[in-house]
Enzyme design. Structure first.
Site, mmCIF file in Angstrom:
data_model
loop_
_atom_site.group_PDB
_atom_site.id
_atom_site.type_symbol
_atom_site.label_atom_id
_atom_site.label_comp_id
_atom_site.label_asym_id
_atom_site.label_seq_id
_atom_site.Cartn_x
_atom_site.Cartn_y
_atom_site.Cartn_z
ATOM 1 N N LYS A 7 57.127 43.751 34.695
ATOM 2 C CA LYS A 7 57.442 45.003 33.946
ATOM 3 C C LYS A 7 56.636 46.222 34.283
ATOM 4 O O LYS A 7 55.482 46.033 34.558
ATOM 5 C CB LYS A 7 57.629 44.884 32.354
ATOM 6 C CG LYS A 7 56.259 44.517 31.683
ATOM 7 C CD LYS A 7 55.354 45.712 31.248
ATOM 8 C CE LYS A 7 54.094 45.129 30.471
ATOM 9 N NZ LYS A 7 53.343 46.271 30.327
ATOM 10 N N ASP A 130 54.365 41.561 23.984
ATOM 11 C CA ASP A 130 55.312 41.769 25.090
ATOM 12 C C ASP A 130 56.325 40.958 25.047
ATOM 13 O O ASP A 130 57.170 41.361 25.756
ATOM 14 C CB ASP A 130 54.594 41.935 26.261
ATOM 15 C CG ASP A 130 53.798 43.143 26.563
ATOM 16 O OD1 ASP A 130 53.914 44.332 25.781
ATOM 17 O OD2 ASP A 130 52.819 43.209 27.313
#
Length: 290
Positions: A7, A130
């Site tokens: 990401k 996350d």
């Protein structure tokens, strides 16, 4: 096998410290096609997680193991995961968190457990801030300490060049240096531009509140950003707390040309991946390493 995507943070607004010791954040995150691969097999009993890459822990210290431990009471038998790493370690790209989310998804598929999305998100939040993002993937808004996530419309496809220097950066150290400032927030402006389909507005709204503190410790990252801009990147930023720096490009050709001229670390070329493509077992990684 299941792909486990990296990401980038397109925005990261950092607020005050919460009672639990974490900072309040608002962030737009985006999956990119640089990915690890997780291979799943059934065991008679127990959990086993292995990875041959140096510096990546096996067993209980791996986030994928911790994720499986959270849902162990739902597993009818044991499970083994082997992780093939492509995402660099401690790079600000969420590799370990992505592996944890993929472990939850893979176990659910392997044993047809039937976990609902909210159950998977709750399990992910127990593992790390996350991890919930990687359950959704694509273009996602994250709030709280990062565990409150909601899907956004997919951003337009960009090609992404990543430069990962040879050292690691402590996320905790960067957050400890952070000083809250009265500045305009990046995230609301980005979301508004995204919803309006304003590509230029999205690029202008991007920003990372931690970037100046990471660059303060590692000034050479500013040089990598400038290289990207000279080579035609629409925008260049530090990824999360770093040390990876990424540049966004309008085309594959421009990205590959820039990657061939970048200096300062290992270089990867990938593209943004919408959530609808994350379920495919084979996603084109388009990885090029200098």
């Amino acid at each position: 096998m299941l792909s486990s995507f990296a990401k980038i943070n397109l925005t990261l607004d950092v607020g005050a410290i919460r009672p639990d010791g974490y900072h309040e954040i608002n962030s737009v995150l985006q999956t990119v096609s640089l990915a690890d691969t997780l291979c799943f097999t059934k065991l008679a009993a127990g959990i086993a997680v292995s990875c041959s890459t140096p510096g990546i822990p096996d067993g209980r210290d791996n986030l994928a193991y911790r994720a499986l431990s959270v849902i162990s009471d739902r597993l009818p038998a044991g499970i083994c995961i082997n992780i093939e790493k492509k995402i660099p370690h401690a790079a600000g790209l969420g590799g370990g968190s992505s592996n944890a989310a993929a472990a939850l998804k893979g176990a659910d598929t392997l044993y047809r457990i039937g976990l609902h999305e909210d159950e998977m998100l709750a399990a992910a939040a127990e593992v790390g801030s996350d991890v919930p993002f990687f359950i959704l993937g694509g273009t996602t808004l994250a709030a709280g300490r990062g565990e409150r996530v909601s899907s956004l419309p997919p951003m337009p496809v960009f090609w992404v060049v990543l430069v990962k220097p040879a050292y690691e950066v402590s996320t905790a150290k960067i957050y400890s240096l952070y000083e809250e400032k009265d500045v305009e927030l990046h995230t609301p402006r980005f979301v508004q531009a995204l919803q309006q389909g304003d590509r230029e507005g999205m690029i202008k709204a991007m920003g990372n509140d931690l970037e100046e503190f990471t660059i303060g410790l590692y000034p050479e990252l500013a040089s990598i950003k400038q290289q990207f801009l000279r080579l035609g990147a629409a925008r260049a930023m530090v990824a999360g707390s770093g040390p990876t720096v990424f540049g966004l490009f309008e085309s594959k050709e421009k990205a590959l040309e820039a990657a061939g001229n970048m200096q300062g670390g290992d270089v990867f070329v990938c593209r943004t991946v919408p959530a609808k493509d994350m379920g495919q077992e084979v996603i084109s990684k388009r990885g090029w390493v200098k």
